[in-house]
Design a protein around this motif. Sequence first.
Motif, short mmCIF file in Angstrom:
data_model
loop_
_atom_site.label_atom_id
_atom_site.label_comp_id
_atom_site.label_asym_id
_atom_site.label_seq_id
_atom_site.Cartn_x
_atom_site.Cartn_y
_atom_site.Cartn_z
N GLY A 42 5.34 29.21 60.09
CA GLY A 42 5.34 29.91 58.91
C GLY A 42 3.96 30.44 58.77
N ASP A 47 6.18 34.68 55.02
CA ASP A 47 6.41 34.56 53.52
C ASP A 47 6.75 35.91 53.24
OD1 ASP A 47 6.04 32.18 53.69
OD2 ASP A 47 3.89 31.97 53.12
N ARG A 48 5.95 37.05 53.79
CA ARG A 48 6.13 38.51 53.35
C ARG A 48 7.59 38.85 53.73
NH1 ARG A 48 1.92 43.56 54.00
NH2 ARG A 48 3.34 44.91 52.88
N ARG A 50 10.08 37.21 54.19
CA ARG A 50 11.03 36.50 53.64
C ARG A 50 11.07 37.03 52.14
NH1 ARG A 50 11.68 34.96 57.12
NH2 ARG A 50 10.13 33.12 57.26
#
Lengths: 192, 350
Positions: A42, A47-48, A50
């Motif tokens: 990750g 995260d972006r 996702r």
Amino acid sequence: MREKSGNRVSFRTTALLLCALLGVSPAIAQEMTTSLVDIHQGSPLSDRARGLGDGGYELQNGNRLSFNQWYRASWVDMHVDLLTQITEDTGILWGFGTGEEGEKYRIEPSLKFGFLTQMHPSANSTLSLSLTTTIGGNLTEKSCQADYGDLGTYSVNCRLAAGEMAPEETLKYLVNAKPERQHLWLNYRVTF
Amino acid sequence: MSRSCRKVAVARPISCLNRGKNMSNNRWKFGIATALALLPASMAAAQEAAGPDPLGALCVGGQSNASICLSATLPTTPSQTVQSWMSPDVGAAWRAGYRGKGVTITIVDDFSSTSRFNGNFGIGVQNQRHGEWTREEASMIATLATIRSKDFSTSSSVTLAPGLNVLNLSYGMYAKAGYSSNQIGWSAEEASIISYATKGTAVVSKAAGNDSVAVGGITGGQQDYLDLALIGKTSAIFVGALNGNGTTSNPTGMAWYSNTAGSNPLVQSHFLVVGVAGDKTGLYGTSFAAPIISGYAAIVGSKFTKATPTQVTNQLLNTARTDTLIGYSPSVYGKGEASLSRALAPVSIK
């Protein structure tokens, strides 16, 4: 030297090359060791990506379409950071990221290079400095082909296809993001 | 040719039935358009003599050859708020920022008579002419569209602006029943409108009528020949009125006064319904259904900037919903309730 893991890996050839670049004598290099500093899955870009999967809209027939299916990956970008010690107070930081890919985005693999050095202002203190550079690892969002019936088929930003924006305009809002390219780390530690 | 404005107490609660007839070569000549009826509650108390619309008046009298009375500037500032009478779709549509920009809506209506009535589109009670109301409504849906006013008493042809054009017709042309539309000697105004609908060069949003009959049907021995002339035309949409905006959890039905699609497949395939929340605005009638479709067409046109009027028309027709209506039947609701959100959404995406 900072060492998060006791695992030691010998990368003699790589170390020799790095020594050549840094002007360190091969004799020293022969004694170099490489340590695994960090391994994790990750990243901010993961995260972006996702986050792009949040939301959805209805198609013309009323069926709900969720973005989630487009922005999930079976493998999450893994980063491995290694440290090859060159001298007692100097080391080469290097590593790589595997990248990840979903149906509508890709994070390309990355390489990381840098150095770590430290000095001892006093007997019980250590000042450390590291600088790393990352190559690659860009997040690229892919477009979709949207069929608007009588109005034709357009290449669009998948997430904005049902909004007011003209289909061709939506392409301006495809995400193209770079990871943190350079990272400077300064640490002062006092033991008492 | 006589021109008069009269009230009709029952069959058409109030209408500006300006009809003139000339028999020439076995053809009826229509001189002045007929405004569709509104319900008496909104009209009876409000009608009063007043001066002509200072903007609409630009195209009457000495400038009767002017085909467009007003371009762009509106007498009131269009509201940027989603009003309770609007479909929630409108708010969702606005959030992305496109509101009909680049599209021209021409309102062909009454901008010069002395007939005014009260209503409230959520921005305060106003006393306006029929055309001023329909113009305001369309501008509140498609807030960035260019709105032009064409006073229908001029009878001069309607000209088109560059880009996508939408014509709003919240009126009908009534005469004794029994003629076919090709027996009518149309004025340049209606001839141009019918031509645009035939060739697909403008989206024509036509109020279905308030006689509780099928489009083109006979009521009181009369028919709306403008309805008849637009049947089967490529880019014409007949617009009926619902009691409100329907949802799947709270479906709605046809307003009691609204004309229906009827049994003609050519009408059914070009018939849409939208909510006319007269309980909130004080304004009833399919006159206030057509501007909503005009606004929707402008918003669709602002998204699909290369779309032809026929494509925009078909998009609105093909994406109408039937699951928000009580007892859906094509003979009543035609294609169903217009859905702006679905008109903007893809059929499929991959």
